[in-house]
Design an enzyme around this catalytic site. Structure first.
Site, short mmCIF file in Angstrom:
data_model
loop_
_atom_site.label_atom_id
_atom_site.label_comp_id
_atom_site.label_asym_id
_atom_site.label_seq_id
_atom_site.Cartn_x
_atom_site.Cartn_y
_atom_site.Cartn_z
N ALA A 183 67.61 101.19 50.87
CA ALA A 183 68.19 99.90 51.28
C ALA A 183 67.77 98.80 50.31
O ALA A 183 67.53 97.66 50.72
CB ALA A 183 67.75 99.56 52.70
N ALA A 184 67.72 99.13 49.02
CA ALA A 184 67.23 98.18 48.02
C ALA A 184 68.34 97.46 47.28
O ALA A 184 68.07 96.54 46.50
CB ALA A 184 66.34 98.91 47.02
N GLN A 229 60.98 98.71 45.86
CA GLN A 229 61.46 99.00 44.50
C GLN A 229 61.50 97.67 43.75
O GLN A 229 62.37 96.84 44.00
CB GLN A 229 62.84 99.65 44.53
CG GLN A 229 63.32 100.07 43.14
CD GLN A 229 64.76 100.60 43.16
OE1 GLN A 229 65.54 100.25 44.03
NE2 GLN A 229 65.09 101.45 42.19
N GLY A 260 67.96 102.16 39.73
CA GLY A 260 68.82 103.24 40.16
C GLY A 260 68.29 103.97 41.38
O GLY A 260 67.14 103.81 41.79
N ASP A 288 73.49 101.79 54.27
CA ASP A 288 74.79 101.15 54.44
C ASP A 288 75.86 102.14 54.89
O ASP A 288 77.05 101.96 54.59
CB ASP A 288 75.22 100.45 53.15
CG ASP A 288 75.38 101.42 51.98
OD1 ASP A 288 75.05 102.62 52.14
OD2 ASP A 288 75.84 100.97 50.90
N GLY A 334 80.90 109.59 43.73
CA GLY A 334 80.55 110.68 42.84
C GLY A 334 81.30 111.95 43.22
O GLY A 334 81.42 112.26 44.41
N ARG A 350 76.37 79.88 81.03
CA ARG A 350 75.37 79.69 79.99
C ARG A 350 74.09 80.44 80.37
O ARG A 350 73.92 80.87 81.51
CB ARG A 350 75.13 78.20 79.78
CG ARG A 350 76.34 77.49 79.17
CD ARG A 350 76.23 75.99 79.23
NE ARG A 350 75.05 75.50 78.52
CZ ARG A 350 74.63 74.24 78.59
NH1 ARG A 350 75.28 73.36 79.35
NH2 ARG A 350 73.56 73.86 77.93
N HIS A 391 85.60 75.34 91.95
CA HIS A 391 86.36 74.79 90.84
C HIS A 391 85.81 73.44 90.36
O HIS A 391 85.23 72.67 91.11
CB HIS A 391 87.85 74.61 91.19
CG HIS A 391 88.13 74.43 92.64
ND1 HIS A 391 89.09 75.13 93.31
CD2 HIS A 391 87.56 73.63 93.57
CE1 HIS A 391 89.10 74.78 94.59
NE2 HIS A 391 88.19 73.87 94.77
#
Length: 492
Positions: free
Chosen positions: A13-14, A83, A88, A114, A151, A344, A374
């Site tokens: 996840a770098a 990293q 890479g 991802d 790839g 809320r 109401h």
């Protein structure tokens, strides 16, 4: 779902995620109520690996605390390693391995942060294939109609995996291959470490490609296997917001279908959005245009929607919620809410209660059987059971500096347009007259009224607003009232 203890998972996840065009780190973009990284780590945690490592780089200072929070919620350790430079995926995996004990000798599963639809079952199948074939590496593959950007899997004439070639380095003929690398691997750690030490950055991106490990191990005479999956969405990655929306829609389709198969009626799946952590009971009907978000919990036999958004709301059995926007609230069994109601945070509606059209509530408890039908604002109030709050009532809770609470008893009847100026207490069984401003406590059973007798100022409009349509209408009405009616018995 567990495997032998010597299984480690490394989640990459770098990446910078530049194609997202966002100040938010790519893996923190959300779909179905979780970030992409959260989806990935939830799936990995279901495998119960001995070690779970996340490799961070870009914006690590923002992501790392969220990983720690997720580790706490999952009840397990998640190690984070950094990293420092984007060299890479091969270098990223090497960073991930540095977080494992020096004597670790088992399987290493490598995946990306991802791929939000990747599930534990697919990973389990990969590990089983890897173990059964005694391979040095097993790669997960799929077939795409448009493989651009992925790839390609190169195979020998006997269909064995030979290598993986990246899009930027592939020849025109190799780019015609539709079987692609899903970016998920199972390695024997000793083979992986050996191959990583021999990676080269002599390629178009000048990076250390993890897929190049396949060819290295193949040259070493090691067994290289593949596990092909037909459901390509499970391994689809996200690189831009178009793909984020596409995968979000696909994940939502699967979530909705799962609820339908569990006994929930969804009238229009195309306009219904349900987060992954939402629970819905049997025989509940979800009408079109409904969003159920966060950790919303819906009971059995409820009617939700249309045009309703609930975030972290609990709804009891047999309740009805129509055209309502609510968050961090609780709706009791057999209660009715809507249409056009705004709940809320902190709203608690009791069993059989009602919040009707154009009612807004906040930080309030409304008792069982109590009705607010109401045009009312209820803020910072505690209302007992079986009371009725008249139309147009307002709980005046703010004095300009602090919020104050009002307490209304059970079986209270308030007239239309009542103003409860907090702090104030209204006793059980009390009544208030229409238009009353309650500034002082009302004893049980009392009728509270405020204001003096009505005073009419005759001819005020004609004197103060002469020439207006109102003045002319008043003049005509006065003239008609002053003209005596003809005598019906009078003869000419």
């Amino acid at each position: 779902m567990t495997f032998r203890g010597d299984t480690a998972v490394v989640v990459l996840a770098a990446g910078a995620g530049t194609r997202m065009r966002s100040d938010i780190p790519k893996v923190l973009h959300t779909l179905a109520g979780r970030s992409m990284l959260s989806h990935s780590l939830h799936a990995m945690a279901k495998l119960a690996p001995q070690h779970l490592v996340v490799v961070l780089g870009h914006c690590h200072e923002r992501i790392s605390p969220l990983v720690d929070e997720l580790a706490e919620s999952l009840g397990r350790t998640i190690n984070v390693t950094l990293q420092d430079r984007p060299l890479g995926t091969g270098d990223a995996v090497r960073c991930g391995l540095s977080a494992l004990p020096a004597d670790y000798s088992g399987i290493v599963v490598v995946t990306a942060g991802d791929t939000p639809l990747l599930d534990a079952e697919t990973l389990a199948d990969l590990i089983e294939t890897h173990s059964a074939t005694s391979s040095a590496v097993t790669v997960l593959t799929t077939t795409l109609s448009d493989p651009h950007g992925y790839g390609r899997i190169l195979r020998t004439q006997d269909n064995a995996v030979m290598a993986i070639v990246e899009q930027t380095d592939a020849t025109p003929s190799q780019r015609e291959i539709r079987e692609v690398n899903a970016g998920v691997y199972a390695f024997e750690i000793t083979a992986l470490q050996s191959a990583l030490s021999r990676l080269s950055s002599d390629n178009a991106q000048q990076e250390l490609y993890l897929p190049d490990v396949i060819a290295i191990l193949r040259r070493d005479g090691q067994t290289v296997s593949a596990r092909h999956i037909d459901d390509s969405a499970l391994v689809a990655g996200v690189n831009d917001r178009v793909q984020l929306a596409q995968l979000g829609a696909e994940l939502n389709r699967r979530i909705v279908a799962a609820h339908q198969m569990a006994g929930v009626t969804v009238i229009d799946p195309a306009t219904t959005w349900i987060d992954v952590d939402v629970a819905i009971g049997r025989d509940t009907v979800i009408q079109p245009g409904t969003q159920l978000l966060g950790h919303t919990q819906i009971g059995d036999r409820c009617e939700i929607g249309p045009d309703t958004t609930l975030t972290d709301v609990t709804v009891g059995d047999n309740a009805s919620v129509v055209r309502t926007h609510g968050s961090s609230s609780s709706i009791g069994a057999a209660a009715a809410v809507g249409p056009f109601t705004f709940l809320r945070p902190g709203t608690v509606l009791g069993t059989g209660g009602k919040l009707g059209a154009f009612v807004e509530t906040k930080n309030s408890t409304i008792g069982a059987g109590t009705k607010v039908p109401h045009l009312t604002y209820v803020g910072d109030a505690d209302i007992g059971d079986d009371s009725n709050i008249g139309a147009g009532s307002v709980f005046v809770n703010y004095d300009g500096m602090t919020k104050n609470r009002a307490t209304i008893g059970s079986h209270v009847r308030s007239g239309a347009g009542t103003r409860f100026v907090a702090p104030v207490n209204v006793g059980d069984g009390a009544y208030t007259g229409a238009g009353t401003v309650i500034r002082d406590d009302v004893p049980p059973g009392a009728l509270a009224v405020s204001g003096g007798p009505q005073r009419n100022i005759e001819d005020w409009v004609q004197q103060k607003r002469p020439g207006t349509p109102s003045a002319e209408a008043a003049r005509k009405a006065s003239a008609e009232q002053s003209t005596p009616p003809p005598d019906a018995d009078q003869t000419p």
